[in-house]
Design a protein around this motif. Structure first.
Motif, PDB file in Angstrom:
ATOM      1  N   HIS A  21       0.813  -1.023  -0.009  1.00 19.05           N
ATOM      2  CA  HIS A  21       0.034   0.113   0.003  1.00 19.05           C
ATOM      3  C   HIS A  21       0.700   1.556  -0.372  1.00 19.05           C
ATOM      4  O   HIS A  21       0.720   2.017  -0.503  1.00 19.05           O
ATOM      5  N   LEU A  22       1.807   0.979   0.630  1.00 16.86           N
ATOM      6  CA  LEU A  22       2.669   2.375   0.299  1.00 16.86           C
ATOM      7  C   LEU A  22       3.686   2.598  -0.842  1.00 16.86           C
ATOM      8  O   LEU A  22       3.787   3.507  -0.819  1.00 16.86           O
ATOM      9  N   ALA A  24       2.764   1.566  -3.334  1.00 12.39           N
ATOM     10  CA  ALA A  24       1.139   1.504  -4.210  1.00 12.39           C
ATOM     11  C   ALA A  24       0.915   3.618  -4.483  1.00 12.39           C
ATOM     12  O   ALA A  24       0.607   4.070  -5.278  1.00 12.39           O
ATOM     13  N   GLU A  25       0.402   4.010  -2.814  1.00 10.03           N
ATOM     14  CA  GLU A  25       0.612   5.604  -2.565  1.00 10.03           C
ATOM     15  C   GLU A  25       1.329   5.855  -3.148  1.00 10.03           C
ATOM     16  O   GLU A  25       1.667   7.259  -4.315  1.00 10.03           O
ATOM     17  N   GLY A  26       2.735   5.766  -3.327  1.00  8.17           N
ATOM     18  CA  GLY A  26       3.843   6.586  -4.134  1.00  8.17           C
ATOM     19  C   GLY A  26       3.696   6.591  -5.460  1.00  8.17           C
ATOM     20  O   GLY A  26       4.179   7.596  -6.146  1.00  8.17           O
ATOM     21  N   ALA A  27       3.635   5.151  -5.991  1.00  9.30           N
ATOM     22  CA  ALA A  27       3.064   5.283  -7.810  1.00  9.30           C
ATOM     23  C   ALA A  27       2.016   6.104  -7.758  1.00  9.30           C
ATOM     24  O   ALA A  27       2.312   7.237  -9.173  1.00  9.30           O
ATOM     25  N   ALA A  28       1.160   6.452  -7.416  1.00 12.25           N
ATOM     26  CA  ALA A  28      -0.418   6.634  -7.724  1.00 12.25           C
ATOM     27  C   ALA A  28      -0.259   9.161  -7.354  1.00 12.25           C
ATOM     28  O   ALA A  28      -0.920   9.171  -7.631  1.00 12.25           O
ATOM     29  N   ARG A  29       1.227   8.549  -6.446  1.00  7.68           N
ATOM     30  CA  ARG A  29       1.045  10.695  -6.985  1.00  7.68           C
ATOM     31  C   ARG A  29       2.364  11.085  -7.541  1.00  7.68           C
ATOM     32  O   ARG A  29       2.792  11.328  -7.217  1.00  7.68           O
ATOM     33  N   GLY A  30       2.814   9.668  -8.281  1.00  7.44           N
ATOM     34  CA  GLY A  30       3.289  10.669 -10.004  1.00  7.44           C
ATOM     35  C   GLY A  30       5.359   9.973  -9.146  1.00  7.44           C
ATOM     36  O   GLY A  30       6.050  10.335 -10.382  1.00  7.44           O
ATOM     37  N   VAL A  31       5.275   9.004  -8.164  1.00  8.99           N
ATOM     38  CA  VAL A  31       6.933   9.132  -7.595  1.00  8.99           C
ATOM     39  C   VAL A  31       7.371   7.569  -8.200  1.00  8.99           C
ATOM     40  O   VAL A  31       5.724   6.940  -7.785  1.00  8.99           O
ATOM     41  N   GLU A 192      -6.506   6.516   5.945  1.00 11.49           N
ATOM     42  CA  GLU A 192      -5.851   6.274   6.458  1.00 11.49           C
ATOM     43  C   GLU A 192      -3.986   6.251   5.531  1.00 11.49           C
ATOM     44  O   GLU A 192      -3.053   5.822   6.114  1.00 11.49           O
ATOM     45  N   ILE A 193      -4.252   5.174   4.883  1.00 12.19           N
ATOM     46  CA  ILE A 193      -2.561   4.990   3.798  1.00 12.19           C
ATOM     47  C   ILE A 193      -2.015   6.499   3.245  1.00 12.19           C
ATOM     48  O   ILE A 193      -0.805   6.429   3.614  1.00 12.19           O
ATOM     49  N   THR A 194      -3.336   7.086   3.554  1.00 16.27           N
ATOM     50  CA  THR A 194      -2.779   8.581   2.112  1.00 16.27           C
ATOM     51  C   THR A 194      -2.112   9.443   3.561  1.00 16.27           C
ATOM     52  O   THR A 194      -1.215   9.896   3.238  1.00 16.27           O
ATOM     53  N   ALA A 195      -2.902   9.111   4.990  1.00 11.30           N
ATOM     54  CA  ALA A 195      -1.894   9.760   6.380  1.00 11.30           C
ATOM     55  C   ALA A 195      -0.665   8.637   6.420  1.00 11.30           C
ATOM     56  O   ALA A 195       0.262   9.368   7.276  1.00 11.30           O
ATOM     57  N   VAL A 200       5.196   9.666   6.612  1.00 11.56           N
ATOM     58  CA  VAL A 200       6.682   8.314   6.836  1.00 11.56           C
ATOM     59  C   VAL A 200       7.896   9.876   5.217  1.00 11.56           C
ATOM     60  O   VAL A 200       8.900   9.956   5.781  1.00 11.56           O
ATOM     61  N   MET A 201       6.873  10.755   4.433  1.00 11.71           N
ATOM     62  CA  MET A 201       6.995  11.000   3.857  1.00 11.71           C
ATOM     63  C   MET A 201       7.613  12.548   4.114  1.00 11.71           C
ATOM     64  O   MET A 201       8.889  12.719   4.444  1.00 11.71           O
ATOM     65  N   THR A 202       7.341  13.450   5.913  1.00  8.37           N
ATOM     66  CA  THR A 202       7.862  14.227   6.110  1.00  8.37           C
ATOM     67  C   THR A 202       8.627  13.705   6.796  1.00  8.37           C
ATOM     68  O   THR A 202       9.980  13.780   7.566  1.00  8.37           O
ATOM     69  N   ARG A 203       9.102  12.627   7.543  1.00 19.48           N
ATOM     70  CA  ARG A 203       9.958  11.852   8.438  1.00 19.48           C
ATOM     71  C   ARG A 203      11.262  11.618   7.524  1.00 19.48           C
ATOM     72  O   ARG A 203      12.013  11.938   8.050  1.00 19.48           O
TER      73      ARG A 203
END
Length: 215
Positions: A21-22, A24-31, A192-195, A200-203
């Motif tokens: 999920h982490l 896939a979320e990165g990929a969905a954000r264009g990374v 929850e995955i978005t949060a 993670v990115m903030t850290r």
């Protein structure tokens, strides 16, 4: 290139579900994102096969080849790499943890899991990498979450504020290679995955880009 290792010495903590999920979320954000399955069971590789051509890229690797694989990912322009590890694989976990910029430690708010968390925190300390505990598969409403948070901090661990709850979307989406945001767009699991990704990115001191619409 940012690298996140999902590590837990306790089986059944939900590492693979969080890792995919982490990623896939990165990929969905264009990374450009690579998900590396270091678990011999190959659950993530199987999910990647069911997913087909949809991102993120998924590969199964032997832990001994990790450094070479990461070097290749760097050359290929990946912005995010997520490592999923096998439980009780001390040497493999150490390799993954040492290669990571951040170690994500999933832990269910249950007695046996909390008793075992110290072993994973020791791995983080051994490799001198930041480790953050995420309470995973938690009941929707229960005081055990607060009790678990206190138990982890009492052992010297740092716990994310965000909690991943036990939701059916996390289970059913995997059957055909989807993630929660694709199975139930706008649902609680997706939020929850978005949060989690934002935290993670903030850290990692990186900017979380605008999310693209769910597939």
């Amino acid at each position: 290139m940012l690298t996140v290792a999902v590590v837990s010495q306790k089986g059944g903590a939900g590492k693979s579900t969080l890792a995919l999920h982490l990623a896939a979320e990165g990929a969905a954000r264009g990374v450009q994102t690579l998900l590396i399955d270091l678990d011999p069971q190959g659950n993530l590789a199987g999910w990647g096969t069911r997913r087909g051509d949809l991102p993120p890229d998924v590969t199964a690797e032997h832990p001994a080849n990790l450094d070479q694989t990461l070097a290749g990912a760097q050359e290929d322009g990946y912005g995010l790499v997520v490592l999923d590890t096998a439980p009780h694989a001390d040497r493999a976990s150490l390799r993954a943890a040492k290669a990571a910029d951040l170690i994500l430690v999933p832990c269910r708010p249950a007695t046996f899991d909390l008793e075992a968390i110290r072993a994973t925190l020791d791995v983080c300390e051994l490799v001198k990498r930041p480790g953050i505990v995420i309470l995973n598969a938690a009941p929707i409403r229960s005081r055990v979450v607060d009790e678990a948070r206190a138990a982890v901090t009492g052992q010297g661990g740092t716990v994310m504020q965000i909690v991943i709850r036990q939701r059916v979307a996390f289970q059913h989406c995997l059957i055909d290679g989807r993630v929660a945001s694709e199975f139930e767009p706008g649902g609680a699991a997706a939020a929850e995955i978005t949060a989690l990704y934002d935290d993670v990115m903030t850290r990692l001191h990186a900017d979380a880009t605008t999310r693209t619409p769910a597939l």
